[in-house]
Motif scaffolding. Structure first.
Motif, PDB file in Angstrom:
ATOM      1  N   ALA A 205       0.832  -1.205   0.000  1.00 49.15           N
ATOM      2  CA  ALA A 205       0.000   0.000   0.000  1.00 49.15           C
ATOM      3  C   ALA A 205       0.866   1.255   0.000  1.00 49.15           C
ATOM      4  N   LEU A 206       1.939   1.259   0.787  1.00 50.37           N
ATOM      5  CA  LEU A 206       2.835   2.417   0.809  1.00 50.37           C
ATOM      6  C   LEU A 206       3.444   2.632  -0.570  1.00 50.37           C
ATOM      7  N   ARG A 207       3.910   1.550  -1.192  1.00 44.16           N
ATOM      8  CA  ARG A 207       4.544   1.672  -2.507  1.00 44.16           C
ATOM      9  C   ARG A 207       3.561   2.213  -3.544  1.00 44.16           C
ATOM     10  N   GLU A 208       2.345   1.704  -3.532  1.00 46.41           N
ATOM     11  CA  GLU A 208       1.344   2.138  -4.509  1.00 46.41           C
ATOM     12  C   GLU A 208       0.915   3.586  -4.270  1.00 46.41           C
ATOM     13  N   GLN A 209       0.685   3.941  -3.012  1.00 49.05           N
ATOM     14  CA  GLN A 209       0.244   5.302  -2.710  1.00 49.05           C
ATOM     15  C   GLN A 209       1.353   6.316  -2.981  1.00 49.05           C
ATOM     16  N   ALA A 210       2.596   5.940  -2.691  1.00 46.24           N
ATOM     17  CA  ALA A 210       3.715   6.834  -2.958  1.00 46.24           C
ATOM     18  C   ALA A 210       3.895   7.049  -4.456  1.00 46.24           C
ATOM     19  N   ALA A 211       3.763   5.966  -5.223  1.00 50.01           N
ATOM     20  CA  ALA A 211       3.900   6.083  -6.674  1.00 50.01           C
ATOM     21  C   ALA A 211       2.815   6.979  -7.254  1.00 50.01           C
TER      22      ALA A 211
END
Length: 356
Positions: A205-211
């Motif tokens: 979730a962090l990776r997707e939201q950051a991207a």
């Protein structure tokens, strides 16, 4: 005679058959009242107790549910999460004269061995599985043993067992939304072991939201201990391009990370914002108090116990109960990054924003 007296030992002492002892101790006809009284008296003198397996074979329940934690006990000592889970479970179970048997083991293999031991001796009526793993081997074992069980967390393949869970991805999104609104551009995540499903969901979730927001973000795995939490923080803060915000998967690691930041002379929250995924008393007694995700863990434990009792009553049950997503509680450990404060013509002094 061994340490644990048997029906045969009682029979030998009284001078009757083991069958007569069994009749007497189980209140069945077939022996005189005088003989029954003598058998009960000798059983009491010998401190005899019915064998759990024998009781279970007779259709009696153990009146106990099992909760096993494959964790280093040193990582649990300062956390209240499982304590509150236990209290909530016991509150529900006590109404039916049941209890929780909790045991710590070193790893998953030992946990599975304990499940097999409990099943063979009918020690527990059901199990609560926590810290669900990717391709978790425990689920197949529990189903093979025929033990009613509930997972705290959503299994990788829903429908395998009843479950009580909260959305870890949505919880992480709540944090990223908040930090992005404060203009944080570099976010780190001091995570738990990557084998855990909740760690994997939070990391993804962090990776997707950051991207989606063009933010720099990374997750650093740990074993949940304060030592590894501190070490990960020290490494992150030693970089030339250090994060302006760090999210921790536990209060213990967040408190350790705060200590490292202060040791390195990095002001919290002006130079570093800190967010914790839990909300124990630890988040409120450190300074500054920690921004965190909060939920009623006691109520979560009560729901787990309620679901497990339903699974014991109906072993075919596969009900999945989604609980409320933890809510963000903002405290003193988060604010806008120092560079942004300066750009906006504000400075942080005495706990208040003031013009430069």
């Amino acid at each position: 005679m061994g340490n644990r007296p048997t029906i045969a030992d009682i029979a030998k002492r009284v001078g009757v058959s083991p069958g007569a002892v069994s009749f007497a101790l189980n209140g069945r006809p077939g022996v005189s009242e005088q003989t029954r009284a003598r058998i009960i008296e000798v059983a009491r003198e010998m401190n005899w107790r019915p064998h759990r397996a024998a009781r279970a074979l007779g259709g009696a329940q153990a009146g106990v549910v099992g909760l096993v934690l494959a964790r280093d006990p040193r990582t649990l000592g300062s956390e209240q999460f499982y304590t509150q889970i236990l209290y909530g479970m016991q509150d529900v179970l006590s109404a039916g004269s049941s209890a929780v048997q909790m045991q710590l083991v070193p790893d998953t293999a030992a946990e599975i061995d304990l499940y097999r031991h409990w099943a063979a001796e009918h020690r527990v009526d059901g199990l609560v599985l926590v810290d669900l793993q990717l391709d978790d081997p425990r689920i197949a074992v529990v189903r093979e043993l025929g033990l009613p069980a509930v997972t705290l967390g959503l299994p990788g393949e829903p429908g395998q067992l009843p479950s009580v869970w909260a959305d870890d991805a949505e919880a992480m999104t709540t944090i990223v939304d908040y930090l992005a609104a404060l203009d944080h551009q570099r976010i780190a995540h001091v995570a738990g072991p990557p084998v855990y499903q909740h760690t994997a969901r939070r990391t993804l979730a962090l990776r997707e939201q950051a991207a989606a927001r063009s933010l720099a973000a990374e997750s650093v795995p740990t074993d949940f201990s304060d030592a590894q939490g501190a070490a990960a923080t020290r490494t992150l803060l030693s970089r030339a391009e250090r994060p302006t915000a760090i999210i921790y998967d536990s209060d213990l690691m967040a408190a350790a990370g705060l200590g490292v930041a202060l040791e390195m002379g990095i002001e919290v929250p002006r130079r570093l914002s800190i967010v914790s995924f839990d909300d124990s008393v630890l988040t409120r007694i450190v300074h500054p108090a920690l921004t965190c995700l909060s939920r009623d863990t006691y109520a979560l434990g009560a729901q787990v116990a309620t679901s497990l009792l339903a699974a014991i009553a109906d072993p075919a049950s596969r009900e999945s109960i989604r609980t409320e997503t933890p809510r963000l509680v903002v405290r003193g450990s988060t604010t806008r990054p120092a560079a942004q404060l300066t750009r906006d013509g504000l400075s942080w002094a005495g706990g208040e924003f003031a013009p430069e």
